[in-house]
Scaffold this motif. Structure first.
Motif, short mmCIF file in Angstrom:
data_model
loop_
_atom_site.label_atom_id
_atom_site.label_comp_id
_atom_site.label_asym_id
_atom_site.label_seq_id
_atom_site.Cartn_x
_atom_site.Cartn_y
_atom_site.Cartn_z
N LEU A 32 0.83 -1.20 0.00
CA LEU A 32 0.00 0.00 0.00
C LEU A 32 0.86 1.26 0.00
CD1 LEU A 32 -2.82 1.26 0.21
CD2 LEU A 32 -2.64 1.06 2.70
N ALA A 33 1.92 1.26 0.81
CA ALA A 33 2.82 2.41 0.87
C ALA A 33 3.51 2.62 -0.48
CB ALA A 33 3.86 2.22 1.97
N ALA A 34 3.91 1.52 -1.12
CA ALA A 34 4.56 1.61 -2.43
C ALA A 34 3.60 2.16 -3.48
CB ALA A 34 5.07 0.24 -2.85
N ILE A 35 2.34 1.73 -3.41
CA ILE A 35 1.33 2.20 -4.38
C ILE A 35 1.04 3.68 -4.18
CG2 ILE A 35 -1.11 2.04 -5.00
CD1 ILE A 35 -0.88 -1.00 -4.47
N TRP A 36 0.76 4.07 -2.93
CA TRP A 36 0.43 5.47 -2.67
C TRP A 36 1.64 6.38 -2.89
CZ3 TRP A 36 -3.19 4.77 2.15
CH2 TRP A 36 -4.50 4.58 1.69
N GLY A 37 2.83 5.88 -2.59
CA GLY A 37 4.04 6.65 -2.91
C GLY A 37 4.19 6.81 -4.41
N GLY A 38 3.80 5.78 -5.16
CA GLY A 38 3.87 5.84 -6.62
C GLY A 38 2.88 6.80 -7.24
N SER A 39 1.79 7.12 -6.53
CA SER A 39 0.79 8.02 -7.10
C SER A 39 1.39 9.39 -7.40
CB SER A 39 -0.40 8.18 -6.14
OG SER A 39 -0.04 8.85 -4.95
N PHE A 40 2.34 9.83 -6.60
CA PHE A 40 2.96 11.14 -6.83
C PHE A 40 3.88 11.08 -8.05
CE2 PHE A 40 1.95 10.85 -2.32
CZ PHE A 40 1.11 11.95 -2.19
N LEU A 41 4.50 9.93 -8.27
CA LEU A 41 5.32 9.75 -9.46
C LEU A 41 4.44 9.80 -10.71
CD1 LEU A 41 7.91 8.78 -11.02
CD2 LEU A 41 7.14 6.45 -10.53
N PHE A 42 3.31 9.09 -10.70
CA PHE A 42 2.43 9.06 -11.86
C PHE A 42 1.85 10.44 -12.16
CE2 PHE A 42 1.70 4.56 -10.21
CZ PHE A 42 2.72 4.04 -11.00
N MET A 43 1.50 11.19 -11.11
CA MET A 43 0.98 12.54 -11.33
C MET A 43 2.06 13.46 -11.88
SD MET A 43 -1.76 13.48 -8.30
CE MET A 43 -0.77 12.96 -6.90
N ARG A 44 3.28 13.27 -11.40
CA ARG A 44 4.40 14.10 -11.88
C ARG A 44 4.63 13.88 -13.37
NH1 ARG A 44 6.95 18.42 -12.47
NH2 ARG A 44 9.20 18.46 -12.23
N ILE A 45 4.41 12.67 -13.85
CA ILE A 45 4.60 12.37 -15.27
C ILE A 45 3.41 12.84 -16.11
CG2 ILE A 45 4.83 10.50 -16.96
CD1 ILE A 45 6.33 8.91 -14.78
N ALA A 46 2.20 12.60 -15.62
CA ALA A 46 1.00 12.84 -16.43
C ALA A 46 0.44 14.25 -16.35
CB ALA A 46 -0.09 11.84 -16.04
N ALA A 47 0.57 14.92 -15.21
CA ALA A 47 -0.05 16.24 -15.03
C ALA A 47 0.45 17.30 -16.03
CB ALA A 47 0.15 16.73 -13.60
N ALA A 67 -11.85 14.96 -4.61
CA ALA A 67 -11.80 15.93 -5.70
C ALA A 67 -10.81 17.07 -5.45
CB ALA A 67 -13.19 16.50 -5.95
N VAL A 68 -10.96 17.78 -4.34
CA VAL A 68 -10.12 18.95 -4.09
C VAL A 68 -8.66 18.57 -3.86
CG1 VAL A 68 -9.70 20.91 -2.55
CG2 VAL A 68 -12.03 20.37 -3.28
N PRO A 69 -8.35 17.62 -2.94
CA PRO A 69 -6.92 17.29 -2.74
C PRO A 69 -6.27 16.67 -3.97
CG PRO A 69 -8.33 15.80 -1.49
CD PRO A 69 -9.20 16.90 -1.97
N PHE A 70 -7.01 15.84 -4.71
CA PHE A 70 -6.44 15.25 -5.94
C PHE A 70 -6.10 16.35 -6.94
CE2 PHE A 70 -8.11 10.57 -6.05
CZ PHE A 70 -7.54 10.36 -4.80
N LEU A 71 -7.01 17.31 -7.12
CA LEU A 71 -6.76 18.40 -8.05
C LEU A 71 -5.57 19.25 -7.61
CD1 LEU A 71 -10.41 19.57 -8.83
CD2 LEU A 71 -8.78 18.66 -10.49
N LEU A 72 -5.49 19.54 -6.32
CA LEU A 72 -4.39 20.37 -5.82
C LEU A 72 -3.04 19.68 -6.00
CD1 LEU A 72 -6.05 21.80 -2.58
CD2 LEU A 72 -5.35 23.10 -4.60
N PHE A 73 -2.98 18.39 -5.69
CA PHE A 73 -1.72 17.66 -5.87
C PHE A 73 -1.37 17.53 -7.35
CE2 PHE A 73 -1.66 15.83 -1.43
CZ PHE A 73 -0.40 16.30 -1.12
N ALA A 74 -2.40 17.35 -8.19
CA ALA A 74 -2.13 17.26 -9.63
C ALA A 74 -1.60 18.59 -10.16
CB ALA A 74 -3.40 16.85 -10.38
N TRP A 75 -2.13 19.70 -9.65
CA TRP A 75 -1.61 21.01 -10.06
C TRP A 75 -0.18 21.20 -9.55
CZ3 TRP A 75 -0.03 25.59 -7.67
CH2 TRP A 75 0.11 26.69 -8.54
N VAL A 110 2.04 8.07 -20.57
CA VAL A 110 1.11 8.93 -19.82
C VAL A 110 -0.20 8.19 -19.57
CG1 VAL A 110 -0.31 11.02 -19.95
CG2 VAL A 110 2.11 11.10 -20.61
N MET A 111 -0.70 7.47 -20.57
CA MET A 111 -1.94 6.73 -20.39
C MET A 111 -1.78 5.58 -19.38
SD MET A 111 -3.82 8.61 -22.04
CE MET A 111 -5.31 7.70 -21.59
#
Length: 297
Positions: free
Chosen positions: A12-27, A76-84, A208-209
């Motif tokens: 779980l920690a590896a997955i949630w830590g990876g979410s920031f990597l994926f956003m950094r690439i795709a955003a 919605a709000v935190p996801f959008l803020l982190f994606a920005w 990205v996809m």
């Protein structure tokens, strides 16, 4: 903790830590609005499939207001803020900012619920604020004005998670899976009207996809299932230790995949924040081991 639960915790920690990597690439390619709309919509559809498989129905008529509140502040709000923020911040820094959620929770709890702050909590708050000050104050010299705004966005996102957590403590009782499922659909409907006004900056490539799919299905859908299973197996206190592991994996993935620089200032600031969170949440490795020993007996 059983080996199977320990593996779930690190997974779980590896997955949630990876979410920031994926956003950094795709955003930077899709933009925060389109990225998050795709993320929450994929997660909602994935959880709908599981709901049909497991025969779990949403009581939308009775719980729609509850889902809207969770969908707004926890998704919605935190996801959008982190994606920005991901357009200008490294994945490692975003994962550390995300770890400030318990710090915001202690502050809001003291203000809104008039929770009494213990000496340990006050020290934890001081350490957490000091950690943020180190990251922004010392690393700020190397950050652009846009990146500094991204830090603010990340902190506000963490504050939103804290608001959602405090709300959950006083809200009506709804099972964890329904909370995840209903809030994802609520977030999907909230973000959808804005999506046409914020088109992608460029045509996304296959990587990205893949990041979008990972964010929606793995980081939102599968991660929720892992987290709920952990709570069932080892309790909420043990499951929340994932808070301390996410920044480690977020930093690791950023370093390995994007070759992000992790300097001494980042390590010191992150350590201060994690230490503050440990004091605020009452995390104690020795106490945790004793609880596990008693459970084993």
């Amino acid at each position: 903790m059983p080996l199977s639960s320990l593996l779930k915790l690190f997974g779980l920690a590896a997955i949630w830590g990876g979410s920031f990597l994926f956003m950094r690439i795709a955003a930077p390619v899709l933009g925060p609005v389109l990225l998050i709309e795709l993320r929450v919509a994929l997660a909602a559809v994935f959880l709908l499939g599981l709901a049909l498989l497991w025969k779990k129905k949403l009581d939308i008529k009775a719980d729609w207001k509850h889902f809207v509140i969770l969908g707004l502040f926890n998704t919605a709000v935190p996801f959008l803020l982190f994606a920005w923020a991901a357009k200008s911040l490294p994945a490692s820094l975003m994962s550390v900012l995300n770890a400030t959620t318990p710090i915001w929770g202690a502050l809001f709890g003291a203000i809104w619920m008039r929770n009494r702050l213990s000496v340990k909590t006050i020290i934890g708050l001081a350490l957490g604020v000091s950690g943020v000050a180190v990251l922004v104050g010392l690393d700020g010299a190397h950050l652009s004005p846009l990146a500094l705004l991204g830090v603010g966005a990340g902190l506000i996102a963490a504050a939103c998670y804290a608001i959602a957590a405090l709300y959950s403590k006083v809200a009506k009782s709804v099972d964890a899976f329904s909370n995840a499922h209903g809030s994802m659909w609520a977030a999907t409907l909230m973000v959808l009207p804005a999506a046409p006004f914020f088109p992608a900056a460029a045509m996304p490539d296959v990587w990205v996809m893949i990041c979008v799919a990972m964010l929606g299905i793995v980081c939102s859908g599968i991660a929720y299932i892992l987290y709920f299973k952990l709570i069932d197996e080892v309790g909420a206190a043990s499951a929340t230790t994932v808070t301390f592991l996410v920044p480690i994996f977020g930093t690791l993935w950023g370093r390995l995949v994007l070759h992000e620089h992790v300097g001494l200032v980042s390590l010191v600031g992150g350590a201060l924040i994690i230490a503050g969170v440990a004091l605020i949440t009452g995390f104690s490795p020795s106490a945790l081991m004793k609880r596990r020993a008693v459970t084993a007996e």
